[in-house]
Design a protein around this motif. Structure first.
Motif, short mmCIF file in Angstrom:
data_model
loop_
_atom_site.label_atom_id
_atom_site.label_comp_id
_atom_site.label_asym_id
_atom_site.label_seq_id
_atom_site.Cartn_x
_atom_site.Cartn_y
_atom_site.Cartn_z
N ARG A 115 0.76 -1.24 0.09
CA ARG A 115 -0.16 -0.14 -0.17
C ARG A 115 0.88 1.39 0.10
O ARG A 115 0.64 2.44 -0.64
N ARG A 116 1.93 1.22 0.76
CA ARG A 116 2.58 2.56 0.87
C ARG A 116 3.54 2.79 -0.36
O ARG A 116 3.87 4.02 -0.36
N PHE A 117 3.83 1.55 -0.86
CA PHE A 117 4.82 1.86 -2.24
C PHE A 117 4.32 1.31 -3.32
O PHE A 117 4.95 0.57 -4.19
N HIS A 118 2.96 1.50 -3.53
CA HIS A 118 2.22 0.69 -4.76
C HIS A 118 3.02 1.41 -6.10
O HIS A 118 3.29 2.62 -6.16
N GLY A 119 3.32 0.63 -6.99
CA GLY A 119 4.02 0.81 -8.24
C GLY A 119 5.33 0.78 -8.18
O GLY A 119 6.03 1.06 -9.06
N LYS A 120 6.00 0.72 -6.96
CA LYS A 120 7.48 0.79 -6.66
C LYS A 120 7.89 -0.66 -6.37
O LYS A 120 6.90 -1.49 -6.39
N THR A 121 9.13 -1.04 -6.31
CA THR A 121 9.87 -2.22 -6.30
C THR A 121 9.94 -2.65 -4.64
O THR A 121 10.86 -1.95 -3.84
N VAL A 122 9.50 -3.77 -4.04
CA VAL A 122 9.82 -4.20 -2.82
C VAL A 122 10.33 -5.56 -2.78
O VAL A 122 9.78 -6.28 -3.66
N ALA A 123 11.73 -5.58 -2.50
CA ALA A 123 12.46 -6.74 -2.67
C ALA A 123 12.46 -7.41 -1.38
O ALA A 123 12.89 -6.67 -0.21
N VAL A 124 12.37 -8.61 -1.28
CA VAL A 124 12.50 -9.62 -0.06
C VAL A 124 13.69 -10.15 0.00
O VAL A 124 13.92 -11.04 -0.95
N PHE A 163 6.44 -10.11 -4.87
CA PHE A 163 7.70 -9.37 -4.29
C PHE A 163 8.50 -10.22 -5.08
O PHE A 163 8.85 -11.65 -4.74
N PRO A 164 9.72 -9.68 -5.74
CA PRO A 164 10.75 -10.44 -6.12
C PRO A 164 11.61 -10.99 -4.84
O PRO A 164 11.69 -10.31 -3.67
N VAL A 165 12.32 -12.16 -4.84
CA VAL A 165 12.85 -12.64 -3.49
C VAL A 165 14.36 -12.59 -4.02
O VAL A 165 14.78 -13.11 -4.89
N ILE A 166 15.37 -12.17 -2.95
CA ILE A 166 16.67 -12.59 -2.98
C ILE A 166 16.91 -13.60 -1.93
O ILE A 166 17.06 -13.32 -0.67
N ASP A 167 17.20 -14.74 -2.53
CA ASP A 167 17.33 -16.06 -1.73
C ASP A 167 18.94 -16.05 -1.31
O ASP A 167 19.48 -16.99 -1.90
N LEU A 168 19.32 -15.49 -0.21
CA LEU A 168 20.64 -15.43 0.26
C LEU A 168 20.75 -17.02 1.07
O LEU A 168 22.06 -17.52 1.18
N PHE A 169 19.66 -17.57 1.77
CA PHE A 169 19.76 -18.78 2.17
C PHE A 169 20.42 -20.03 1.29
O PHE A 169 21.02 -20.66 1.66
N ALA A 170 19.81 -19.63 -0.07
CA ALA A 170 20.32 -20.82 -0.96
C ALA A 170 21.60 -20.29 -1.74
O ALA A 170 22.29 -21.32 -2.21
N THR A 171 21.78 -19.10 -1.73
CA THR A 171 22.84 -18.63 -3.00
C THR A 171 24.01 -17.60 -2.34
O THR A 171 24.82 -17.43 -3.05
N SER A 172 24.11 -17.49 -1.03
CA SER A 172 25.15 -16.37 -0.50
C SER A 172 26.49 -17.23 -0.28
O SER A 172 27.53 -16.28 -0.28
N GLY A 173 26.60 -18.38 -0.50
CA GLY A 173 27.96 -19.05 0.14
C GLY A 173 28.27 -18.72 1.37
O GLY A 173 29.30 -19.11 1.83
N PHE A 174 27.52 -18.50 2.11
CA PHE A 174 27.45 -18.06 3.68
C PHE A 174 26.94 -19.35 4.52
O PHE A 174 25.71 -19.18 4.50
#
Length: 212
Positions: A115-124, A163-174
């Motif tokens: 609601r607050r950022f409608h039309g913008k990109t929210v990445a998780v 929302f697009p997801v950055i899956d660091l759990f799977a891909t960070s090498g950490f």
């Protein structure tokens, strides 16, 4: 895409705050600011904060702080969930609409941001791996589920909101359960040191440029 000239809000916990980096400049946020000096990068992160209202340390939740984010952002990055694991937040179920379960808290947060950022990109961004992540005992407390379950719920709820997801759990090498990784990139099996923040910076920079 280049992130220059964007206004970016980061909502996170101690990792995004920069805890355990030797300076703010050496945190992954600081490295992003150095890479993109013309971008406006705002950091609303607080150490110990949960997405849910189950924080054991009295810190305002992500949900409580969502309305405080500057509304003119082009991109909003949400990086949390590991403290929900550490505080044994109940998982709940997919239909929950309360901030007292992880399912419900993620839904409430993402709805506020939509609601607050409608039309913008929210990445998780998903949590990183940590030591004591198997869902038995962590920091002397009995857990309710492994970290991977909190990651699954975060991704599932983000998908519901598209929302697009950055899956660091799977891909960070950490993976600090591996001695070399823990000793090289962390201070305590969770929080990145300077080398860990440099690794996060590379991962986040590439992922955010692909998303926006």
């Amino acid at each position: 895409m280049d992130l220059s000239n964007l206004k970016i809000n980061f909502l996170g916990d101690s990792i995004t705050f920069g805890a355990c980096a030797s300076s703010e400049e050496n945190s992954y946020i600081g490295l992003l600011r150095k890479r993109y000096p013309n971008a406006v990068i705002r950091n609303y992160s607080i150490g110990g904060s949960c997405i849910s209202d189950k924080c054991l340390w009295g810190v305002p939740s992500f949900n409580e702080r969502a309305e405080e984010l500057d509304p003119d952002a082009d991109l909003v990055v949400v990086f949390g969930g590991i403290n929900d694991y550490s505080c044994a937040t109940p998982l709940g179920r997919a239909g929950d609409r309360t901030e007292g379960t992880f399912y419900g808290a993620c839904f409430c947060l993402f709805k506020k941001l939509l609601r607050r950022f409608h039309g913008k990109t929210v990445a998780v961004v998903t949590p990183l791996h940590r030591t004591e992540e198997d869902g038995t005992v962590c920091e002397g407390r009995t857990m309710v589920a492994p970290v991977s379950e909190y990651v699954r719920i975060l991704k599932e709820t983000a998908e519901y909101f598209a929302f697009p997801v950055i899956d660091l759990f799977a891909t960070s090498g950490f993976q600090p359960s591996i001695d070399f990784i823990r000793e090289t990139y962390t201070t305590d099996g969770l929080h990145p040191n300077d080398l860990g923040h440099a690794l996060l910076f590379r991962k986040m920079d590439g992922a955010l440029r692909n998303i926006y």
